[in-house]
Design an enzyme around this catalytic site. Structure first.
Site, short mmCIF file in Angstrom:
data_model
loop_
_atom_site.label_atom_id
_atom_site.label_comp_id
_atom_site.label_asym_id
_atom_site.label_seq_id
_atom_site.Cartn_x
_atom_site.Cartn_y
_atom_site.Cartn_z
N LYS A 58 32.97 29.40 37.00
CA LYS A 58 34.28 29.70 36.40
C LYS A 58 34.29 30.96 35.54
O LYS A 58 35.37 31.53 35.29
CB LYS A 58 34.74 28.50 35.57
CG LYS A 58 35.18 27.30 36.38
CD LYS A 58 36.52 27.53 37.06
CE LYS A 58 37.09 26.24 37.62
NZ LYS A 58 38.46 26.44 38.17
N SER A 317 28.56 24.58 42.52
CA SER A 317 29.53 25.26 41.66
C SER A 317 29.26 25.08 40.17
O SER A 317 29.69 25.91 39.36
CB SER A 317 30.94 24.76 41.97
OG SER A 317 31.01 23.35 41.82
#
Length: 348
Positions: A58, A317
């Site tokens: 992110k 992720s």
């Protein structure tokens, strides 16, 4: 629609901020030792976005967006809505640029993520579990205080920032005579739309991009297969253990890119996610949060649903999990290792 030049500009902007994370080949013998039954008919690679300073991908999108906010706007502060990892990305980027950050989070978010956002200097506002409730609260606070909203996925600069992960994968893999499938988790669609855009706009031959998401929060798969943007109620998406994938709908911009550039989406069960977390730790030593393990689950348990390929890249992720879950995961892997060793000694 984003462009390849915008993605390359983001890559230059992120240099020295976001880490060029590793791409690791997973040894087949270690997969068998980790409990994977049978041979997998492809080379398995892991893109380790848990190596980012905040433990997830992110940071790429958050920094790329905040770095482009005019100074006068940045001086009033930024606000976002997040289940955790994007909030950390915004807090990290805002702190680097000397700006105030406010993050609206669900009270049900893992405590490790809430505390990580606070540790980065951001103000945390807690609300209910629904992603739409978070967004509405953030927009209300932005209107009251003049904050600039930094969306978690439905924004061109966010898509472009996440797309840099796709460029890195292509650069690290190098050319191949066979087919490669890149698996990305999908929730709001920022990472999947970004990676797919980077791959397809680069003209990479023989590379497909697929999404992976929990069966219990499969709004993206339904949207993709019906070619209609659908929204699931919060009481459905919050059933999954994958707290980062509980978004109720793809973003509109993300959906447009996914329809154009993504090749398919597969879903995995909760049991498969937990099994993939164990395999990831046992075979690679890397800790994956549930949301980051859906791609490994798809590769291990649903490769029959994917195109026949020479290589699969599972994008890990993020690795931000509760300490209790980490200890339990490590204990399970430890017991499994001891059991396997005992069987070897017994000649089983």
């Amino acid at each position: 629609m984003v462009t390849l030049e915008e993605i390359r500009e983001a890559q230059r902007r992120l240099a020295g901020v976001a880490v060029r994370t590793g791409l690791y080949r997973v040894d087949a013998q270690r997969l068998r030792a980790a409990g994977v039954v049978g041979e997998i008919p492809f080379a398995l690679w892991v893109k380790a976005e848990n190596e980012q300073p905040i433990g997830s991908f992110k940071l790429r999108g958050a920094y790329n967006r905040i770095a482009q906010i005019p100074a006068d706007e940045l001086g009033r502060g930024v606000i976002t809505y997040s289940s955790g990892n994007h909030g950390q990305g915004v807090a990290y980027a805002a702190r680097a640029m000397g700006a105030k950050a406010v993050v609206v989070m669900p009270a049900s978010a893992p405590a490790v993520k809430i505390e990580a956002v606070r540790a980065l200097g951001a103000e945390v506002v807690l609300v209910g579990a629904g992603s739409e409730e978070r967004r509405a609260k953030a927009e209300t606070l932005a209107a009251e205080h003049g904050y600039t909203v930094v969306p978690p996925y439905d924004d061109p600069a966010i898509v472009v920032g996440q797309a840099t992960c796709g460029l890195e994968i292509l650069e690290q893999l190098g050319p191949s005579n066979g087919t490669t499938v890149i698996l990305s988790p999908v929730s709001g669609g920022g990472l999947l739309s970004g990676i797919a855009s980077a791959v397809k706009l680069s003209g990479a031959a023989g590379v497909q991009v697929w999404g992976a998401e929990p069966e219990l929060a499969a709004d993206a798969k339904e949207s993709f297969e019906t070619n209609t943007l659908v929204e699931w109620p919060a009481e459905r998406t919050t059933r999954t253990i994958s707290d980062g994938l509980r978004t109720q709908s793809l973003g509109r911009l993300n959906f447009a890119h996914i329809v154009r550039f993504v090749d398919g989406i597969v879903t995995v069960s909760e049991q498969e996610i937990l099994a993939a977390m164990r395999v990831m730790l046992a075979a690679t030593g890397m800790v994956a949060e549930p949301s980051g393990a859906v791609t490994m689950a798809a590769a291990l348990f649903h490769h029959a649903d994917l195109p026949h390929c020479e290589r699969i890249v599972a994008v890990l992720s993020g690795g931000n999990i509760e300490e209790g879950m980490r200890r339990e995961l490590e204990a399970e892997v430890g017991r499994q290792t001891l059991s396997a060793s005992a069987q070897v000694r017994a000649g089983v």
